[in-house]
Design a protein around this motif. Structure first.
Motif, mmCIF file in Angstrom:
data_model
loop_
_atom_site.group_PDB
_atom_site.id
_atom_site.type_symbol
_atom_site.label_atom_id
_atom_site.label_comp_id
_atom_site.label_asym_id
_atom_site.label_seq_id
_atom_site.Cartn_x
_atom_site.Cartn_y
_atom_site.Cartn_z
ATOM 1 N N THR A 2 -4.879 4.122 11.314
ATOM 2 C CA THR A 2 -5.767 3.734 10.447
ATOM 3 C C THR A 2 -7.232 3.416 11.135
ATOM 4 O O THR A 2 -8.238 3.481 10.416
ATOM 5 N N VAL A 16 -13.081 3.252 1.543
ATOM 6 C CA VAL A 16 -12.086 4.141 0.966
ATOM 7 C C VAL A 16 -11.316 3.638 -0.400
ATOM 8 O O VAL A 16 -11.130 4.309 -1.289
ATOM 9 N N HIS A 17 -11.118 2.377 -0.256
ATOM 10 C CA HIS A 17 -10.650 1.572 -1.601
ATOM 11 C C HIS A 17 -11.601 0.918 -2.387
ATOM 12 O O HIS A 17 -11.342 0.308 -3.350
ATOM 13 N N PRO A 157 -13.771 3.919 -5.085
ATOM 14 C CA PRO A 157 -12.764 4.298 -4.275
ATOM 15 C C PRO A 157 -12.733 5.707 -4.083
ATOM 16 O O PRO A 157 -13.245 6.383 -5.000
ATOM 17 N N TRP A 158 -12.682 6.389 -2.925
ATOM 18 C CA TRP A 158 -12.788 7.884 -2.816
ATOM 19 C C TRP A 158 -11.952 8.534 -3.591
ATOM 20 O O TRP A 158 -12.376 9.604 -4.346
ATOM 21 N N LEU A 159 -10.637 7.984 -4.003
ATOM 22 C CA LEU A 159 -9.720 8.726 -4.707
ATOM 23 C C LEU A 159 -10.103 8.812 -6.155
ATOM 24 O O LEU A 159 -9.661 9.614 -7.098
ATOM 25 N N ALA A 436 -8.076 11.950 2.334
ATOM 26 C CA ALA A 436 -8.430 10.753 1.738
ATOM 27 C C ALA A 436 -7.037 10.416 1.096
ATOM 28 O O ALA A 436 -7.113 8.864 1.414
ATOM 29 N N GLU A 437 -6.198 10.828 0.780
ATOM 30 C CA GLU A 437 -4.976 10.061 0.303
ATOM 31 C C GLU A 437 -3.994 9.495 1.524
ATOM 32 O O GLU A 437 -3.659 8.513 1.580
ATOM 33 N N SER A 440 -6.355 6.552 2.738
ATOM 34 C CA SER A 440 -5.950 5.647 1.671
ATOM 35 C C SER A 440 -4.468 4.616 1.814
ATOM 36 O O SER A 440 -4.581 3.671 1.741
ATOM 37 N N THR A 443 -4.587 2.468 4.823
ATOM 38 C CA THR A 443 -5.519 1.402 4.899
ATOM 39 C C THR A 443 -5.190 0.202 3.819
ATOM 40 O O THR A 443 -4.858 0.515 2.834
ATOM 41 N N THR A 445 -5.476 -2.337 1.109
ATOM 42 C CA THR A 445 -6.293 -2.400 -0.120
ATOM 43 C C THR A 445 -7.139 -3.373 -0.264
ATOM 44 O O THR A 445 -8.050 -3.352 -0.964
ATOM 45 N N ASP A 451 -12.679 -0.907 6.062
ATOM 46 C CA ASP A 451 -11.853 0.023 6.070
ATOM 47 C C ASP A 451 -12.121 1.327 6.347
ATOM 48 O O ASP A 451 -11.550 2.345 6.583
#
Length: 464
Positions: A2, A16-17, A157-159, A436-437, A440, A443, A445, A451
């Protein structure tokens, strides 16, 4: 695991979140984008339907239309300067102040248009005032986009960066819908009130937008840049020096979307009207249907880029646009209202919305965080000069070559976009998505600001 820094291609993207404020920020940015679009696009509708006779009376209606479209283009020419100012301030003092000021300036300018005297009342002073206010509109609109997109992008969030920036990009069709609904209703009003009322109504929208935007927190990425002392002294100069290739690529990408829109929608309104293929009410109704569908289409296309990447969407849609150039005119030339609606809907929900949806996340990812506002704004707004003169140029082409002239110009713009896509790197490819997954999933939330090793990213000062 992490604590390991992300790949350079994922650095400087914020938590990231997300920050936990992503929905509120996206809503605030979108609300402002709606108002800015309402104000700026409403001018295009008025120019196509009213301004040729109100401000530029001529024995030849086509000459008046040319003059109105030239005034429309002035606003687009001013947008790069607005982008430079807004981008510079966004990288120097923050994204949020730019959002608030640009909204106030745009709102005041739009209300003033609704209160302008006509050519019949004050002669040549009327078009001079219209041009001046249009320049102010262009400056405000040019400054607004970068701040709205980056605030949303850097909080999200990145995703789901495509999804959240898609909300902001959908502000364009919402503004288009509101503007055309206002004109659809106002066409029943007597005399000049038919075009004045939609502009005067902007005052209400601006007040609502300012209330919403005042509660939006500053970008966490900008705060990290400021805290670490990485604010660039002259971000415009720096991004032109370091990232001029990406600026040129972005311009090419945008031309396919914004200049294509200027033909398929802005010019098409005038073409339908002047060729008596549809009444003003029918044309505006078709635009309302297309813009209503475009809200969901823009968000859908943007969310799709989270799953397949930004580049594939652009490749396929620019190819589709090249193939669509001739058929869209053949369809409207039938004079059938259903054919007009279908043409406008496809031209908007696919040809424009898909490209705009992809740009929201792709453009910020092409530039370093401490010059991102300047770089993205320059790429986005310089292309506006091309789209600004396009209705004027398209009208000239029509005068000499008929409808095939505008169709071939649309084809050329599509091919420019396709070529730009081929030479622009993917910023959210399979490797980036998988990395990224991984980050994520590893890390917590609820970590938000902590993060992502942002300072590692800032030390790297690169995104590729």
């Amino acid at each position: 695991m992490t604590n390991s820094p992300p790949k350079l291609s994922l650095q400087m993207r914020g938590p990231v979140h997300g920050t936990g404020n992503q929905t509120r920020v996206a809503f605030g940015s979108t609300a402002g984008a709606v108002i800015e679009a309402y104000d700026f696009i409403g001018f295009g509708t008025a120019a196509a339907l009213y301004f040729g006779t109100v401000f530029f009376p001529s024995k030849d209606p086509l000459v008046g239309t040319l003059a109105a479209f030239a005034t429309l283009g002035v606003g687009f020419v001013a947008r790069p300067l607005g982008g430079i100012i807004g981008g510079h301030l966004g990288d120097k003092v923050g994204r949020k102040p730019v959002l608030v000021v640009s909204l106030i300036v745009m709102g005041l300018a739009t209300v003033l248009i609704g209160a302008l005297p006509t050519h019949a009342q004050v002669g040549a002073l009327a078009p001079a005032l219209l041009v001046t206010i249009r320049i102010i509109q262009g400056l405000a609109y040019g400054a607004e986009w970068g701040g709205a997109i980056l605030m949303t992008y850097e909080h999200s969030p990145w995703l789901k960066r495509g999804k959240f920036t898609g909300f902001v990009q959908s502000g364009f069709p919402v503004g288009l819908l509101l503007a055309n609904l206002a004109f659809l209703v106002s066409t029943r009003l007597p005399g000049d009130w038919a075009w004045r009322v939609p502009f005067l109504l902007s005052a209400v929208l601006v007040i609502v937008g300012l209330i919403i935007r005042s509660k939006v927190p500053e970008s966490p990425v900008f705060e990290e840049i400021k805290d670490s002392g990485a604010v660039v002294k002259n971000p415009i100069k720096q991004v032109v020096k370091d990232d001029w290739r990406n600026i040129l690529r972005g311009i090419g990408l945008r031309i396919a979307e914004t200049a294509g829109y200027a033909i398929a929608i802005t010019y098409m309104i005038s073409y339908l009207h002047s060729s008596k293929l549809a009444t003003s009410a029918e044309t505006i109704l078709a635009l309302c249907i297309a813009s209503a569908l475009g809200i969901g289409a823009t968000m859908g296309w943007a969310a799709l880029t989270d799953r397949v990447g930004r580049r594939p969407v652009y490749l396929w849609v620019t190819l589709f646009n090249a193939a669509w150039a001739i058929p869209m005119f053949l369809l409207v030339n039938t004079g059938l209202f259903l054919a007009v609606v279908v043409t406008v809907v496809i031209s908007y929900t696919v040809s424009q919305n898909a490209l705009a949806g992809a740009q929201g996340a792709w453009f910020p990812e092409l530039f370093q965080a401490n010059t991102r506002s300047s770089g993205a704004s320059l790429a986005y707004q310089i292309s506006a000069m091309v789209s600004g003169v396009t209705p004027f140029l398209t009208t000239l082409l029509y005068m000499h070559y008929g409808w095939t002239g505008p169709a071939l110009l649309f084809l050329a713009y599509s091919l420019i976009g396709f070529g730009a896509t081929l030479v622009t790197r993917e910023t959210w490819g399979r490797q980036e998505r998988q990395e990224a997954e991984r980050i994520s999933a590893a890390t917590p939330t609820d970590s938000f600001r902590s993060d992502v090793p942002a300072r590692h990213a800032l030390a790297a000062k690169a995104v590729n």
